[in-house]
Design a protein around this motif. Structure first.
Motif, PDB file in Angstrom:
ATOM      1  N   ALA B  29      -9.408  -7.042   8.304  1.00  0.00           N
ATOM      2  CA  ALA B  29     -10.296  -6.338   7.380  1.00  0.00           C
ATOM      3  C   ALA B  29      -9.547  -5.840   6.143  1.00  0.00           C
ATOM      4  CB  ALA B  29     -10.957  -5.167   8.108  1.00  0.00           C
ATOM      5  N   MET B  30      -8.218  -5.905   6.203  1.00  0.00           N
ATOM      6  CA  MET B  30      -7.373  -5.376   5.139  1.00  0.00           C
ATOM      7  C   MET B  30      -7.420  -6.286   3.901  1.00  0.00           C
ATOM      8  SD  MET B  30      -3.311  -4.975   5.756  1.00  0.00           S
ATOM      9  CE  MET B  30      -3.651  -4.347   7.406  1.00  0.00           C
ATOM     10  N   THR B  31      -7.568  -5.681   2.708  1.00  0.00           N
ATOM     11  CA  THR B  31      -7.551  -6.491   1.483  1.00  0.00           C
ATOM     12  C   THR B  31      -6.196  -6.369   0.793  1.00  0.00           C
ATOM     13  OG1 THR B  31      -8.312  -4.673   0.105  1.00  0.00           O
ATOM     14  CG2 THR B  31     -10.016  -6.054   1.130  1.00  0.00           C
ATOM     15  N   MET B  32      -5.879  -7.335  -0.057  1.00  0.00           N
ATOM     16  CA  MET B  32      -4.642  -7.270  -0.828  1.00  0.00           C
ATOM     17  C   MET B  32      -4.650  -6.003  -1.703  1.00  0.00           C
ATOM     18  SD  MET B  32      -2.496  -9.766  -0.133  1.00  0.00           S
ATOM     19  CE  MET B  32      -1.508 -10.617  -1.385  1.00  0.00           C
ATOM     20  N   ARG B  33      -5.841  -5.609  -2.161  1.00  0.00           N
ATOM     21  CA  ARG B  33      -5.978  -4.384  -2.965  1.00  0.00           C
ATOM     22  C   ARG B  33      -5.504  -3.155  -2.183  1.00  0.00           C
ATOM     23  NH1 ARG B  33      -9.187  -3.248  -7.504  1.00  0.00           N
ATOM     24  NH2 ARG B  33      -9.966  -5.382  -7.415  1.00  0.00           N
ATOM     25  N   GLU B  34      -5.948  -3.072  -0.910  1.00  0.00           N
ATOM     26  CA  GLU B  34      -5.542  -1.916  -0.085  1.00  0.00           C
ATOM     27  C   GLU B  34      -4.042  -1.909   0.182  1.00  0.00           C
ATOM     28  OE1 GLU B  34      -9.407  -1.098   2.816  1.00  0.00           O
ATOM     29  OE2 GLU B  34      -8.186  -2.890   3.110  1.00  0.00           O
ATOM     30  N   ILE B  35      -3.507  -3.104   0.419  1.00  0.00           N
ATOM     31  CA  ILE B  35      -2.068  -3.191   0.673  1.00  0.00           C
ATOM     32  C   ILE B  35      -1.299  -2.758  -0.578  1.00  0.00           C
ATOM     33  CG2 ILE B  35      -0.159  -4.736   1.284  1.00  0.00           C
ATOM     34  CD1 ILE B  35      -2.438  -6.531   2.640  1.00  0.00           C
ATOM     35  N   ALA B  36      -1.768  -3.214  -1.726  1.00  0.00           N
ATOM     36  CA  ALA B  36      -1.141  -2.818  -2.996  1.00  0.00           C
ATOM     37  C   ALA B  36      -1.173  -1.297  -3.142  1.00  0.00           C
ATOM     38  CB  ALA B  36      -1.847  -3.493  -4.170  1.00  0.00           C
ATOM     39  N   ALA B  37      -2.332  -0.694  -2.873  1.00  0.00           N
ATOM     40  CA  ALA B  37      -2.471   0.762  -3.003  1.00  0.00           C
ATOM     41  C   ALA B  37      -1.522   1.483  -2.047  1.00  0.00           C
ATOM     42  CB  ALA B  37      -3.919   1.164  -2.732  1.00  0.00           C
ATOM     43  N   ASN B  43      -2.832  -3.315  -8.247  1.00  0.00           N
ATOM     44  CA  ASN B  43      -3.377  -4.562  -7.723  1.00  0.00           C
ATOM     45  C   ASN B  43      -3.023  -5.662  -8.728  1.00  0.00           C
ATOM     46  OD1 ASN B  43      -4.856  -6.187  -5.983  1.00  0.00           O
ATOM     47  ND2 ASN B  43      -6.706  -5.998  -7.251  1.00  0.00           N
ATOM     48  N   GLY B  44      -2.642  -6.812  -8.259  1.00  0.00           N
ATOM     49  CA  GLY B  44      -2.226  -7.878  -9.182  1.00  0.00           C
ATOM     50  C   GLY B  44      -0.707  -7.986  -9.192  1.00  0.00           C
ATOM     51  N   ALA B  45      -0.010  -6.838  -9.222  1.00  0.00           N
ATOM     52  CA  ALA B  45       1.461  -6.852  -9.172  1.00  0.00           C
ATOM     53  C   ALA B  45       1.919  -7.412  -7.821  1.00  0.00           C
ATOM     54  CB  ALA B  45       2.005  -5.459  -9.373  1.00  0.00           C
ATOM     55  N   LEU B  46       1.086  -7.202  -6.803  1.00  0.00           N
ATOM     56  CA  LEU B  46       1.421  -7.661  -5.449  1.00  0.00           C
ATOM     57  C   LEU B  46       1.611  -9.176  -5.408  1.00  0.00           C
ATOM     58  CD1 LEU B  46       1.610  -5.987  -2.824  1.00  0.00           C
ATOM     59  CD2 LEU B  46      -0.632  -6.839  -2.219  1.00  0.00           C
TER      60      LEU B  46
END
Lengths: 201, 201
Positions: B29-37, B43-46
């Motif tokens: 359920a985890m998004t790349m956005r959440e991981i970045a945060a 977000n995007g730098a990830l």
């Protein structure tokens, strides 16, 4: 109630479509749109039957659980005790394509179970049914003198669950794991240990 | 090469962030956005460090694999043979919070392995290292007379993999599974069977 029957029938068809996609690839990458296409539904119509991928995955897991039990009941026939337990466990192992897809469904399901109380309950309920089933046959085996080992029923059940779970996972992930007969031999080795205490070495 | 070191360091930090999110919930359920945060990145730098969730999950799995091995090497110390094998297997079991998160990472990883040749190779390579490690210690145990059982090394290794894999999965999914000591006892029961052939019952 023809409407209700129709609804259930359509849910089963959609689960079958998800099943075919899981057989071809992983569940995670699959979108509701792809599942709808595979089932021959317009995207959006699917929501009428399953509100989310989790909902659909739970249905696929439950259907897999019922199929294992149905095949096991058929295979067990008149057998009781350890022979019945062996027949049940065999239906859990990825010994043919159908059971391999069931194992894939289970792996996909576990990843979601971790994050969802509702899915965790579905999983726990299924395990409780298997636990009770094996427990009853262990009682029979104990009474008939077939089971004379030193292990408690709980230890035996845990050992069977651990081994069958490992056997559902690893052969799916790695081609290097031996032929199906080797899993059957491993299950039989566990059952042999259950019946007989260890020798003096 | 300070730039390179910096890149590796940042990748590790991001894996740690994903790790913390996995400890709290599922990976799916985890998004790349959440991981970045969670990692403190825009977000995007990830994307500069991990091109996809699969890429990040592979790194998390590999880090988990290295940690198991690092702890095992430390725990093994001067031990050899079955004692070394036991120490390695103990590091795979979900006996504390760190190892429970590692088990969750593994479960999430397996679901992706099914659909990706690249991830399947990472998984197979890890298993091959463990297999070789155990094989070498079994050789030692055989030479020293510690191992006198009737099972082949391959059977022993498969049995250990099946049981430890099952023990990584089931206690994570169900609270009903016994206390950590019961998994250790189960592992010891397998090792006892390995050393000694079965008695006559």
């Amino acid at each position: 109630m023809p409407k209700r029957v129709d609804h259930e029938q359509r849910r089963r068809e959609i689960v079958q479509a998800a099943w075919r996609l899981i057989a071809r690839g992983g569940f995670e990458a699959m979108t509701m749109r792809e599942i709808a296409a595979e089932a021959g539904y317009a995207n959006g119509a699917l929501k009428h039957y399953f509100s989310s991928k989790d909902d659909l995955l739970a249905a696929a897991f439950q259907q897999s659980f019922f199929r294992v039990n149905e095949r096991a009941a058929h295979s067990i026939g008149e057998r009781t005790g350890l022979a019945a337990i062996r027949a049940l466990c065999l239906e859990m192992l990825p010994l043919d394509e159908e059971r391999q897809v069931e194992a894939r469904v289970a792996i996909a399901f576990w990843d979601r179970v971790v994050a969802s109380k509702a899915l965790m309950k579905i999983h726990a309920d299924s395990m409780a049914i298997w636990r009770k089933w094996i427990e009853d046959e262990l009682e029979t085996a104990r009474r008939s003198g077939e089971l004379v080992g030193d292990l408690s029923h709980e230890q035996i059940i845990d050992a069977l669950f651990f081994v069958t779970t490992g056997m559902r996972v690893l052969p799916i992930l790695e081609k290097g794991f031996g032929p199906p007969e080797s899993y059957v031999a491993m299950l039989d080795a566990v059952l042999a240990r259950v019946v007989a205490p260890l020798g003096e070495g």
